[in-house]
Design a protein around this motif. Structure first.
Motif, short mmCIF file in Angstrom:
data_model
loop_
_atom_site.label_atom_id
_atom_site.label_comp_id
_atom_site.label_asym_id
_atom_site.label_seq_id
_atom_site.Cartn_x
_atom_site.Cartn_y
_atom_site.Cartn_z
N GLU A 56 39.10 44.58 37.99
CA GLU A 56 40.13 44.44 36.97
C GLU A 56 40.20 43.05 36.35
O GLU A 56 40.73 42.90 35.24
N THR A 57 39.69 42.04 37.06
CA THR A 57 39.81 40.67 36.57
C THR A 57 38.45 39.99 36.41
O THR A 57 38.06 39.64 35.29
N LEU A 58 37.74 39.82 37.51
CA LEU A 58 36.51 39.02 37.45
C LEU A 58 35.42 39.66 36.61
O LEU A 58 34.82 38.99 35.76
N PHE A 59 35.13 40.93 36.84
CA PHE A 59 34.04 41.57 36.11
C PHE A 59 34.29 41.58 34.60
O PHE A 59 33.42 41.18 33.82
N ILE A 69 41.63 32.29 40.85
CA ILE A 69 41.80 32.27 42.29
C ILE A 69 43.26 32.01 42.66
O ILE A 69 43.80 32.64 43.57
N SER A 70 43.92 31.11 41.95
CA SER A 70 45.34 30.88 42.20
C SER A 70 46.17 32.13 42.01
O SER A 70 47.07 32.42 42.78
N SER A 71 45.82 32.91 40.99
CA SER A 71 46.57 34.16 40.76
C SER A 71 46.28 35.17 41.87
O SER A 71 47.17 35.93 42.26
N PHE A 72 45.05 35.18 42.40
CA PHE A 72 44.73 36.08 43.50
C PHE A 72 45.50 35.68 44.75
O PHE A 72 46.02 36.54 45.47
N GLU A 73 45.56 34.38 45.02
CA GLU A 73 46.25 33.90 46.21
C GLU A 73 47.75 34.19 46.13
O GLU A 73 48.40 34.40 47.16
N ALA A 74 48.28 34.21 44.92
CA ALA A 74 49.73 34.45 44.75
C ALA A 74 50.08 35.92 44.90
O ALA A 74 51.24 36.25 45.13
N SER A 75 49.09 36.80 44.77
CA SER A 75 49.41 38.24 44.83
C SER A 75 49.29 38.80 46.23
O SER A 75 48.90 38.20 47.14
#
Length: 143
Positions: free
Chosen positions: A54-57, A137-143
């Motif tokens: 949903e994000t990286l690809f 990565i910050s958004s991933f860590e926050a979720s």
């Protein structure tokens, strides 16, 4: 802050650890522990695949113009692994030890091969092409 390769690789290891712990518990007929560890794996695995798909690809595809390349292969492999996870869910639910352990071997080999492709090729390519890697990565860590 951490890089896409560092963060995503650490998530691979976290999934691997839960996976191995679940497999070990099944081998010992410790079904309660197996269910707990399997749920941790399943949740972490699903979140990891979602972050990629949903994000990286999509961001990588947009940045590079490569839509029929490595991300397409990774998505196909994700679908294959999801099918195995579902089969393993069913085997665990029915306490089918031999079936679970057989599927576990197959999934482990698939994950190892898949992870190597991502860690050695795709994640470094993402780090090179995505200028907002730390923000992602910050958004991933926050979720």
């Amino acid at each position: 802050m951490t890089s896409i390769p560092d963060y995503m690789t650490s998530k691979h290891r976290e999934c691997d650890d839960y996976f191995t712990e679940a497999e070990s518990a099944v081998a010992k007929d410790n079904w309660s522990e197996a269910e707990t560890k399997w749920q941790l794996f399943s949740d972490e695995f699903a979140q990891h695949l979602s972050q990629e798909e949903e994000t990286l690809f999509p961001q990588f595809e947009q940045a590079t113009g490569m839509t029929a390349g490595p991300t397409q292969v990774m998505r196909m492999e994700h679908q294959q692994m999801r099918a195995l996870v579902q089969d393993m869910n069913n085997a665990l639910e029915k306490k089918l030890k031999d079936e679970y352990l057989g599927l576990s071997e197959t999934l482990m080999v698939m994950m190892q091969q898949h992870n190597m492709k991502e860690e050695m090729m795709l994640y470094p390519m993402m780090a090179q092409h995505l200028t907002n890697g730390e923000q992602l990565i910050s958004s991933f860590e926050a979720s």
